[in-house]
Design a protein around this motif. Structure first.
Motif, PDB file in Angstrom:
ATOM      1  N   GLY A  10       0.798  -1.225   0.000  1.00  0.00           N
ATOM      2  CA  GLY A  10       0.000   0.000   0.000  1.00  0.00           C
ATOM      3  C   GLY A  10       0.829   1.272   0.000  1.00  0.00           C
ATOM      4  O   GLY A  10       0.697   2.109  -0.903  1.00  0.00           O
ATOM      5  N   PRO A  11       1.705   1.465   0.991  1.00  0.00           N
ATOM      6  CA  PRO A  11       2.522   2.677   1.005  1.00  0.00           C
ATOM      7  C   PRO A  11       3.443   2.794  -0.216  1.00  0.00           C
ATOM      8  O   PRO A  11       3.679   3.892  -0.713  1.00  0.00           O
ATOM      9  N   VAL A  12       3.941   1.656  -0.704  1.00  0.00           N
ATOM     10  CA  VAL A  12       4.819   1.691  -1.878  1.00  0.00           C
ATOM     11  C   VAL A  12       4.060   2.291  -3.069  1.00  0.00           C
ATOM     12  O   VAL A  12       4.558   3.190  -3.749  1.00  0.00           O
ATOM     13  N   PHE A  13       2.858   1.800  -3.309  1.00  0.00           N
ATOM     14  CA  PHE A  13       2.100   2.319  -4.444  1.00  0.00           C
ATOM     15  C   PHE A  13       1.548   3.715  -4.183  1.00  0.00           C
ATOM     16  O   PHE A  13       1.393   4.505  -5.113  1.00  0.00           O
ATOM     17  N   PHE A  14       1.279   4.048  -2.918  1.00  0.00           N
ATOM     18  CA  PHE A  14       0.901   5.429  -2.611  1.00  0.00           C
ATOM     19  C   PHE A  14       2.007   6.391  -3.024  1.00  0.00           C
ATOM     20  O   PHE A  14       1.745   7.454  -3.590  1.00  0.00           O
ATOM     21  N   PRO A  45      -0.348  10.426 -15.824  1.00  0.00           N
ATOM     22  CA  PRO A  45      -1.235  10.738 -14.703  1.00  0.00           C
ATOM     23  C   PRO A  45      -2.188   9.581 -14.370  1.00  0.00           C
ATOM     24  O   PRO A  45      -2.489   9.344 -13.195  1.00  0.00           O
ATOM     25  N   ASP A  46      -2.625   8.839 -15.383  1.00  0.00           N
ATOM     26  CA  ASP A  46      -3.514   7.704 -15.139  1.00  0.00           C
ATOM     27  C   ASP A  46      -2.811   6.620 -14.322  1.00  0.00           C
ATOM     28  O   ASP A  46      -3.427   5.976 -13.473  1.00  0.00           O
ATOM     29  N   THR A  47      -1.545   6.424 -14.572  1.00  0.00           N
ATOM     30  CA  THR A  47      -0.773   5.431 -13.816  1.00  0.00           C
ATOM     31  C   THR A  47      -0.667   5.862 -12.360  1.00  0.00           C
ATOM     32  O   THR A  47      -0.822   5.044 -11.450  1.00  0.00           O
ATOM     33  N   ARG A  48      -0.409   7.145 -12.127  1.00  0.00           N
ATOM     34  CA  ARG A  48      -0.308   7.645 -10.749  1.00  0.00           C
ATOM     35  C   ARG A  48      -1.646   7.521 -10.028  1.00  0.00           C
ATOM     36  O   ARG A  48      -1.704   7.163  -8.853  1.00  0.00           O
ATOM     37  N   PHE A  49      -2.749   7.790 -10.739  1.00  0.00           N
ATOM     38  CA  PHE A  49      -4.071   7.662 -10.133  1.00  0.00           C
ATOM     39  C   PHE A  49      -4.366   6.192  -9.811  1.00  0.00           C
ATOM     40  O   PHE A  49      -4.839   5.869  -8.720  1.00  0.00           O
ATOM     41  N   LEU A  53      -5.215   4.309  -6.105  1.00  0.00           N
ATOM     42  CA  LEU A  53      -6.290   3.355  -5.821  1.00  0.00           C
ATOM     43  C   LEU A  53      -5.728   2.023  -5.327  1.00  0.00           C
ATOM     44  O   LEU A  53      -6.196   1.470  -4.326  1.00  0.00           O
ATOM     45  N   THR A  54      -4.716   1.523  -6.015  1.00  0.00           N
ATOM     46  CA  THR A  54      -4.105   0.250  -5.654  1.00  0.00           C
ATOM     47  C   THR A  54      -3.503   0.311  -4.251  1.00  0.00           C
ATOM     48  O   THR A  54      -3.678  -0.605  -3.449  1.00  0.00           O
ATOM     49  N   GLY A  55      -2.791   1.387  -3.971  1.00  0.00           N
ATOM     50  CA  GLY A  55      -2.191   1.547  -2.646  1.00  0.00           C
ATOM     51  C   GLY A  55      -3.237   1.554  -1.546  1.00  0.00           C
ATOM     52  O   GLY A  55      -3.072   0.906  -0.509  1.00  0.00           O
ATOM     53  N   GLY A  56      -4.327   2.249  -1.784  1.00  0.00           N
ATOM     54  CA  GLY A  56      -5.407   2.295  -0.799  1.00  0.00           C
ATOM     55  C   GLY A  56      -6.049   0.937  -0.580  1.00  0.00           C
ATOM     56  O   GLY A  56      -6.272   0.505   0.561  1.00  0.00           O
ATOM     57  N   PHE A  57      -6.330   0.234  -1.669  1.00  0.00           N
ATOM     58  CA  PHE A  57      -6.934  -1.092  -1.551  1.00  0.00           C
ATOM     59  C   PHE A  57      -6.016  -2.058  -0.810  1.00  0.00           C
ATOM     60  O   PHE A  57      -6.454  -2.811   0.062  1.00  0.00           O
ATOM     61  N   LEU A  58      -4.730  -2.054  -1.163  1.00  0.00           N
ATOM     62  CA  LEU A  58      -3.803  -2.994  -0.548  1.00  0.00           C
ATOM     63  C   LEU A  58      -3.584  -2.697   0.936  1.00  0.00           C
ATOM     64  O   LEU A  58      -3.531  -3.617   1.750  1.00  0.00           O
TER      65      LEU A  58
END
Length: 128
Positions: A10-14, A45-49, A53-58
């Motif tokens: 999560g934090p990594v992808f955040f 920007p789509d990748t960062r967005f 989402l991925t970071g939050g879910f994980l």
């Protein structure tokens, strides 16, 4: 163990949401789409967005597993075991299928290692 493994992504992808801190997420994506070739980019920007989402879910999924272990396991050890195991298997199947479909089959192999590490003793029924 499962909570830490899942939640640590999560934090990594955040961090991938901001250009100044995107390198850990970019490197992780590069590693998961083996071989390491620097081909993964966090410029769009789509990748960062999607990373947000991925970071939050994980992180949320990791915290959920942690809370099940802390607050529910003693009351329903087998139910918690089955819940976490089912979630891990669902992740494994969809993530691996998506990885293969997107041309990143190496990640499906990495998923086997992550699955075995996260599942650990969950393969055996819980002792009441």
């Amino acid at each position: 163990m499962a909570a830490v493994i899942v939640g640590s992504f999560g934090p990594v992808f955040f961090l991938g949401t901001m250009a100044a801190t995107a390198e850990p997420a970019r490197f992780t994506l590069d590693l998961l789409s083996w071989p390491l070739d620097g081909g993964s980019s966090y410029a769009a920007p789509d990748t960062r967005f999607l990373s947000a989402l991925t970071g939050g879910f994980l992180l949320g999924w990791g915290v959920t597993i942690w809370c099940l272990a802390l607050w529910v396991h003693d009351s329903a050890p087998e139910g918690v075991r089955r819940t976490v195991l089912t979630g891990l298997l669902a992740w494994f199947c969809l993530d691996s299928a998506g990885s293969i479909a997107s041309g990143n089959a190496a990640n499906a192999m990495i998923n086997v290692i992550v699955l075995l590490t996260a599942v650990g003793p969950l393969w055996r029924p819980a002792q009441d």
